[in-house]
Write an enzyme that holds these catalytic residues in place. Sequence first.
Site, PDB file in Angstrom:
ATOM      1  N   LYS A   1      43.346  30.232  40.838  1.00  0.00           N
ATOM      2  CA  LYS A   1      43.151  30.817  40.192  1.00  0.00           C
ATOM      3  C   LYS A   1      44.937  30.878  39.775  1.00  0.00           C
ATOM      4  O   LYS A   1      45.174  30.396  38.220  1.00  0.00           O
ATOM      5  CB  LYS A   1      42.826  32.382  40.381  1.00  0.00           C
ATOM      6  CG  LYS A   1      41.090  32.437  41.092  1.00  0.00           C
ATOM      7  CD  LYS A   1      40.522  31.540  38.912  1.00  0.00           C
ATOM      8  CE  LYS A   1      38.865  31.904  39.913  1.00  0.00           C
ATOM      9  NZ  LYS A   1      37.926  31.246  38.505  1.00  0.00           N
TER      10      LYS A   1
ATOM     11  N   TYR B   1      41.410  31.345  47.132  1.00  0.00           N
ATOM     12  CA  TYR B   1      41.241  31.777  45.774  1.00  0.00           C
ATOM     13  C   TYR B   1      42.720  32.226  44.802  1.00  0.00           C
ATOM     14  O   TYR B   1      42.297  31.996  44.108  1.00  0.00           O
ATOM     15  CB  TYR B   1      40.154  33.630  46.311  1.00  0.00           C
ATOM     16  CG  TYR B   1      39.758  34.229  44.365  1.00  0.00           C
ATOM     17  CD1 TYR B   1      38.199  33.153  43.851  1.00  0.00           C
ATOM     18  CD2 TYR B   1      40.228  34.528  43.849  1.00  0.00           C
ATOM     19  CE1 TYR B   1      38.156  33.818  42.475  1.00  0.00           C
ATOM     20  CE2 TYR B   1      40.003  35.403  42.398  1.00  0.00           C
ATOM     21  CZ  TYR B   1      38.728  34.777  41.953  1.00  0.00           C
ATOM     22  OH  TYR B   1      38.437  35.280  40.971  1.00  0.00           O
TER      23      TYR B   1
HETATM   24  P1  NAD Z   1      29.367  35.569  39.396  1.00  0.00           P
HETATM   25  O1  NAD Z   1      29.569  35.472  40.658  1.00  0.00           O
HETATM   26  O2  NAD Z   1      29.197  36.615  39.480  1.00  0.00           O
HETATM   27  O3  NAD Z   1      28.892  34.298  38.443  1.00  0.00           O
HETATM   28  C1  NAD Z   1      29.646  33.104  39.036  1.00  0.00           C
HETATM   29  C2  NAD Z   1      29.001  31.802  38.102  1.00  0.00           C
HETATM   30  O4  NAD Z   1      29.169  31.385  38.125  1.00  0.00           O
HETATM   31  C3  NAD Z   1      26.904  31.905  38.398  1.00  0.00           C
HETATM   32  O5  NAD Z   1      26.213  31.955  37.499  1.00  0.00           O
HETATM   33  C4  NAD Z   1      27.116  30.790  39.920  1.00  0.00           C
HETATM   34  O6  NAD Z   1      25.926  30.296  39.525  1.00  0.00           O
HETATM   35  C5  NAD Z   1      28.101  29.834  38.552  1.00  0.00           C
HETATM   36  N1  NAD Z   1      28.684  28.618  39.795  1.00  0.00           N
HETATM   37  C6  NAD Z   1      29.636  28.675  40.988  1.00  0.00           C
HETATM   38  N2  NAD Z   1      29.764  27.774  41.573  1.00  0.00           N
HETATM   39  C7  NAD Z   1      29.393  27.198  40.066  1.00  0.00           C
HETATM   40  C8  NAD Z   1      29.532  25.286  40.591  1.00  0.00           C
HETATM   41  N3  NAD Z   1      30.207  24.570  41.278  1.00  0.00           N
HETATM   42  N4  NAD Z   1      28.490  24.816  39.435  1.00  0.00           N
HETATM   43  C9  NAD Z   1      27.840  25.859  38.598  1.00  0.00           C
HETATM   44  N5  NAD Z   1      27.940  26.974  38.427  1.00  0.00           N
HETATM   45  C10 NAD Z   1      29.276  27.399  39.650  1.00  0.00           C
HETATM   46  O7  NAD Z   1      31.016  35.524  38.653  1.00  0.00           O
HETATM   47  P2  NAD Z   1      32.250  36.812  38.099  1.00  0.00           P
HETATM   48  O8  NAD Z   1      32.451  37.959  38.572  1.00  0.00           O
HETATM   49  O9  NAD Z   1      31.280  37.314  36.558  1.00  0.00           O
HETATM   50  O10 NAD Z   1      32.830  36.035  37.992  1.00  0.00           O
HETATM   51  C11 NAD Z   1      33.020  34.584  36.739  1.00  0.00           C
HETATM   52  C12 NAD Z   1      34.569  33.914  36.724  1.00  0.00           C
HETATM   53  O11 NAD Z   1      35.684  35.025  36.369  1.00  0.00           O
HETATM   54  C13 NAD Z   1      35.050  33.379  38.238  1.00  0.00           C
HETATM   55  O12 NAD Z   1      35.382  32.040  37.947  1.00  0.00           O
HETATM   56  C14 NAD Z   1      35.364  34.083  38.598  1.00  0.00           C
HETATM   57  O13 NAD Z   1      36.987  33.843  39.835  1.00  0.00           O
HETATM   58  C15 NAD Z   1      36.761  35.208  37.772  1.00  0.00           C
HETATM   59  N6  NAD Z   1      36.924  36.471  37.650  1.00  0.00           N
HETATM   60  C16 NAD Z   1      36.071  37.280  38.075  1.00  0.00           C
HETATM   61  C17 NAD Z   1      36.394  38.662  37.850  1.00  0.00           C
HETATM   62  C18 NAD Z   1      35.596  40.180  39.211  1.00  0.00           C
HETATM   63  O14 NAD Z   1      36.187  41.347  39.170  1.00  0.00           O
HETATM   64  N7  NAD Z   1      33.784  39.830  38.928  1.00  0.00           N
HETATM   65  C19 NAD Z   1      37.902  38.814  38.508  1.00  0.00           C
HETATM   66  C20 NAD Z   1      38.954  37.483  37.659  1.00  0.00           C
HETATM   67  C21 NAD Z   1      38.068  36.513  38.208  1.00  0.00           C
END
Ligand code: NAD
Length: 243
Positions: free
Chosen positions: A157, A153
């Site tokens: 990123k 991951y």
């Molecule tokens: P989440 O798992 O709640 O949602 C992810 C979304 O992406 C879902 O709607 C899923 O269906 C969609 N998805 C996954 N693979 C896909 C694909 N191949 N094609 C189309 N859609 C796809 O994630 P989140 O926590 O809301 O995170 C959103 C973004 O923020 C991500 O890129 C994650 O890496 C980043 N992020 C999250 C956090 C955190 O603490 N939650 C921290 C840093 C970065």
Amino acid sequence: MTIKGKNVLITGSTRGIGRTMAVEFAKAGANVVVNGRSEISEEFLNELTSYGVKAIGVSGDISDFTSAGEMIAQAESELGAIDVLINNAGITNDKLLLRMSQEDFEKILQINLVGTFNMTQQMVKLMMKRRSGAIINLSSVVGLIGNVGQANYAASKAGVIGFTKSVAREVATRGITVNAIAPGFIETEMTAVLSEKIKEQMNATIPMKRFGTTEDVAEVALFLAQAKYITGQVLNVDGGLVM
Ligand code: NAD
């Protein structure tokens, strides 16, 4: 650029950060394209249109180049030119390095990094002709400082950051901004799997002593979507975790 009346495509917006972004952009008057891998719920689209904007769903997998292109084409034929692309979809699959197979590593790169390329390259082609657009990529503080169990991951990123800065330089004279957001620990289903004990330990390391909310991230996306003279930047939304 003011966001009112603009068209915004947000990948992975059926839940979590992307879903809140869809709501906040709709509240600000933007028309929203919701994306997920499966059927997009009519109920959610109706919630978005209740703010007086248009909202459509496009299903597809960002990790597949053809599918990414079809989503963009469908969004533009139904809504018109996309002004803002938010590459939000991303996944984790945590394992210590010695337990991580090559497949575990590649799958995360394929969705988080190659998926961002698939969407961006095909979107930039259209934005360049129009000489305007904003692209916002979701990175993570893990891409800056690493994390145990997240070599795959973190690599994806960190890759998103290098990609963002390179593309920003390439398209800077074409009226297109490209920036990244690096969230810290945000309360979503992605972090819901963590035990209370781990969450407490994480909270202790955050200067602001709390996990972020999805709204904390969405408001920064709204800002970046409208900022005309900011490009190639990474904004940490992390309560001071990385200073
Ligand atoms: P989440 O798992 O709640 O949602 C992810 C979304 O992406 C879902 O709607 C899923 O269906 C969609 N998805 C996954 N693979 C896909 C694909 N191949 N094609 C189309 N859609 C796809 O994630 P989140 O926590 O809301 O995170 C959103 C973004 O923020 C991500 O890129 C994650 O890496 C980043 N992020 C999250 C956090 C955190 O603490 N939650 C921290 C840093 C970065």
